[in-house]
Design an enzyme around this catalytic site. Structure first.
Site, PDB file in Angstrom:
ATOM      1  N   GLN A  71     -61.739   9.882 -20.832  1.00 18.45           N
ATOM      2  CA  GLN A  71     -62.133   8.924 -21.888  1.00 18.45           C
ATOM      3  C   GLN A  71     -62.550   8.781 -22.638  1.00 18.45           C
ATOM      4  OE1 GLN A  71     -63.086   6.591 -17.952  1.00 18.45           O
ATOM      5  NE2 GLN A  71     -62.338   5.120 -19.560  1.00 18.45           N
ATOM      6  N   HIS A  72     -62.458   8.081 -23.805  1.00 21.40           N
ATOM      7  CA  HIS A  72     -63.595   8.162 -25.274  1.00 21.40           C
ATOM      8  C   HIS A  72     -63.325   8.647 -25.881  1.00 21.40           C
ATOM      9  CE1 HIS A  72     -65.348   5.411 -21.780  1.00 21.40           C
ATOM     10  NE2 HIS A  72     -66.013   6.374 -20.866  1.00 21.40           N
ATOM     11  N   ASP A 227     -59.044   8.800 -17.200  1.00 23.32           N
ATOM     12  CA  ASP A 227     -59.119   9.330 -15.887  1.00 23.32           C
ATOM     13  C   ASP A 227     -59.624   8.962 -14.882  1.00 23.32           C
ATOM     14  OD1 ASP A 227     -61.151   9.880 -16.953  1.00 23.32           O
ATOM     15  OD2 ASP A 227     -61.573  12.612 -16.891  1.00 23.32           O
TER      16      ASP A 227
HETATM   17  O1  LIG Z   1     -67.054   9.257 -19.876  1.00 26.73           O
HETATM   18  C1  LIG Z   1     -66.575   9.490 -19.153  1.00 26.73           C
HETATM   19  C2  LIG Z   1     -66.166   8.163 -18.571  1.00 26.73           C
HETATM   20  O2  LIG Z   1     -66.991   6.662 -18.484  1.00 26.73           O
HETATM   21  C3  LIG Z   1     -65.496   9.964 -18.569  1.00 26.73           C
HETATM   22  O3  LIG Z   1     -65.752  10.154 -17.082  1.00 26.73           O
HETATM   23  C4  LIG Z   1     -64.460  11.156 -19.406  1.00 26.73           C
HETATM   24  O4  LIG Z   1     -63.766  10.175 -18.681  1.00 26.73           O
HETATM   25  C5  LIG Z   1     -64.121  12.817 -18.836  1.00 26.73           C
HETATM   26  O5  LIG Z   1     -64.202  13.156 -17.669  1.00 26.73           O
HETATM   27  P1  LIG Z   1     -64.366  14.178 -16.893  1.00 26.73           P
HETATM   28  O6  LIG Z   1     -63.741  14.966 -17.384  1.00 26.73           O
HETATM   29  O7  LIG Z   1     -65.498  14.530 -16.209  1.00 26.73           O
HETATM   30  O8  LIG Z   1     -63.425  13.784 -15.817  1.00 26.73           O
END
Ligand SMILES: O=C(CO)[C@@H](O)[C@H](O)COP(=O)(O)O
Ligand SMILES: Nc1ncnc2c1ncn2[C@@H]1O[C@H](COP(=O)(O)OP(=O)(O)O)[C@@H](O)[C@H]1O
Length: 464
Positions: A71-72, A227
């Site tokens: 995300q983000h 994700d």
């Molecule tokens: O920033 C967030 C949720 O707000 C993280 O959960 C990212 O979405 C990355 O996820 P992973 O690579 O750790 O699964």
């Protein structure tokens, strides 16, 4: 047999699963690594996706695909669809001061929580845009459209180069800081505030079962998702479930019918991938805490787990607060890790390994508490992500989460969620796939969590 594919383009790698659309059984799968670091050219994700898809046998016999992504991450495109600068990822904390400025400028955290259900921290896309506007105005001016990792990959899969054709979904849009999960709308005023008056194009927000388009070979492309929303979809999470993910991040999230409004800013009001909500608390320190500690001890994951399990609960009095990469929950971007309680008698590889696992799990128990403070009753904990493969996590997590956690059968649950969404886009119906789970139990150790909280609170109070 009709086949559908799910892609998880996450922080460390790209995973692809190809499933039977009727049952969800995984027929083929593969993965490819992403480069390390918190700033990455999106072409590297595309390269990894291509490598993983080829290794998984290609898409010739696949009818639909969806992409779930970290995300983000801020992906800036110029008016001809070229990447304007490397993407800043969710775990890049250079935007921490920009986030704090944005919070003040709108009138404090409560104003953000009311407006979009999310209070900016360094991770949130709006804060990254502010950082870009203030530090690289040339790149900001060149940015004609801004999107997220899964939006960009979905667009590439469709073969588009037209920024007007970018799409996203509610779950990922709700992590930008300029889309409200409750209203289902972009807040252009907040985008403008973040980007100092600029208004780049934004992806069209699709419904969870919608089609974004097709590939050049007529594979249906679903809307995709963030994700964490895809993990909840892949695990068939229902109300009362807390999905606990140990990826690069540590995450606790819960499917809910209502959007949270946490003025303290810890519980983000994201959307899920079914039209509901996904209150979520995210840390900057997930599974890499285990990898770093194992590396320091000079052991592999199996030996690390053996050591951690061999020590008693409480690690002989050692407590680790695992804020190695700074921290997001609580919001302490400049924090560092702490190991405390050391005596001549308790310092050993086994107690250090145990303290790392206990500290990591305790940091997620804290996240679960924050979700519960928003009125979500957690009845069941579902453990996923790469860190859940650790035998030590499997042994110690139930003790810290109150005696019991469920582990879904081994699998890439984010990619499976994306595949389930692809089947939805293909058939118009969200399929019911079986997700076998195992229940893990241990004697509850509330005293270990209490000790962690005492120390973590003290560390937070003196953190920079
Ligand atoms: O920033 C967030 C949720 O707000 C993280 O959960 C990212 O979405 C990355 O996820 P992973 O690579 O750790 O699964
Ligand atoms: N047996 C294990 N013990 C501890 N950590 C593990 C184990 N297997 C994988 N990991 C960790 O899991 C992480 C990858 O998990 P993953 O969920 O794929 O992350 P991401 O989605 O952020 O890319 C890595 O940090 C890796 O070291």
């Amino acid at each position: 047999m009709t086949l559908v594919a799910g892609i998880d383009s996450s922080t460390q790698s790209c995973k692809v699963v190809i499933c039977d659309a009727d049952t969800g059984a995984v027929i083929r799968s593969a993965s490819a690594p992403h480069p390390p670091g918190t700033e990455v050219h999106p072409d590297r994700w595309w390269d990894a996706l291509g490598t993983a898809v080829t290794a998984a046998g290609g898409f010739d016999d696949v009818s639909a695909v969806s992409v779930a992504g970290q995300q983000h991450g801020m992906v800036c495109l110029d008016d001809s669809g070229r990447v304007a600068r490397d993407a800043l990822l969710w775990n890049d904390v250079r935007s921490a001061l920009s986030a704090a400025d944005l919070v003040d400028e709108l009138g404090g955290p409560g104003a953000w929580a009311e407006a979009v259900g999310v209070v900016p921290v360094a991770a949130i896309t709006a804060a990254k845009l502010r950082w870009l506007a203030d530090n690289e105005p040339g790149n900001a001016d060149a940015t004609a459209a801004v999107c997220l990792p899964h939006d960009w990959l979905t667009w590439r899969l469709r073969g588009s180069t037209d920024i007007a054709e970018l799409t996203t979904d509610r779950s990922d849009a709700s992590g930008t800081g300029y889309f409200g999960a409750a209203s289902g709308e972009y807040h252009d005023d907040l985008l403008e505030l973040a980007f100092r008056g600029r208004r780049p194009g934004l992806p069209v927000v699709l419904g969870p079962g919608d089609r974004a388009g097709t590939t050049s070979t007529d594979v249906v492309v679903g809307a995709g998702a963030g994700d964490n929303a895809a993990a909840a979809l892949g695990l068939h999470a229902r109300r009362g479930d807390a999905v606990v993910s140990l990826g690069t991040s540590g995450v606790v999230c819960a499917v809910s019918d209502t959007a949270p409004c946490d003025a303290a800013g810890l519980v983000a009001g994201f959307a899920d991938a079914t039209g509901r909500h996904l209150p979520l608390v995210c840390t900057l320190n997930g599974a890499p805490v285990l990898a770093s500690t194992a590396k320091m001890l000079g052991v592999d994951f199996d030996e690390f787990a053996r050591l951690a399990i061999s020590a008693d609960p409480g690690a002989g009095g050692l407590t680790m607060v695992p804020w190695f990469a700074g921290e997001r929950s609580p919001n302490l971007p400049d924090a560092t890790g702490t190991l405390t309680g050391i005596t001549a008698g308790n310092l050993s590889p086994a107690t250090i390994a145990r303290a790392a696992v206990e500290g990591l799990i305790a940091s997620l128990v804290y996240c679960r508490e924050k979700i519960e403070e928003q009125g979500e009753r957690v009845e069941r904990v579902l453990l996923t992500g790469g860190g859940a493969k650790s035998a030590a996590v499997r042994a110690i997590a139930p003790a810290l989460f109150g005696g019991e956690v469920e582990i879904p059968a081994d699998g890439e649950h984010v990619a499976l969620g994306a595949a389930r969404q692809a089947a939805w886009a293909l058939t118009g119906e969200l399929p019911e796939w079986d997700v076998p789970r195992e229940t893990l139990t241990a004697t509850a150790t509330p005293e270990v969590y209490e000790r962690y909280r005492e120390i973590a609170d003290a560390v937070a109070a003196s953190a920079p």
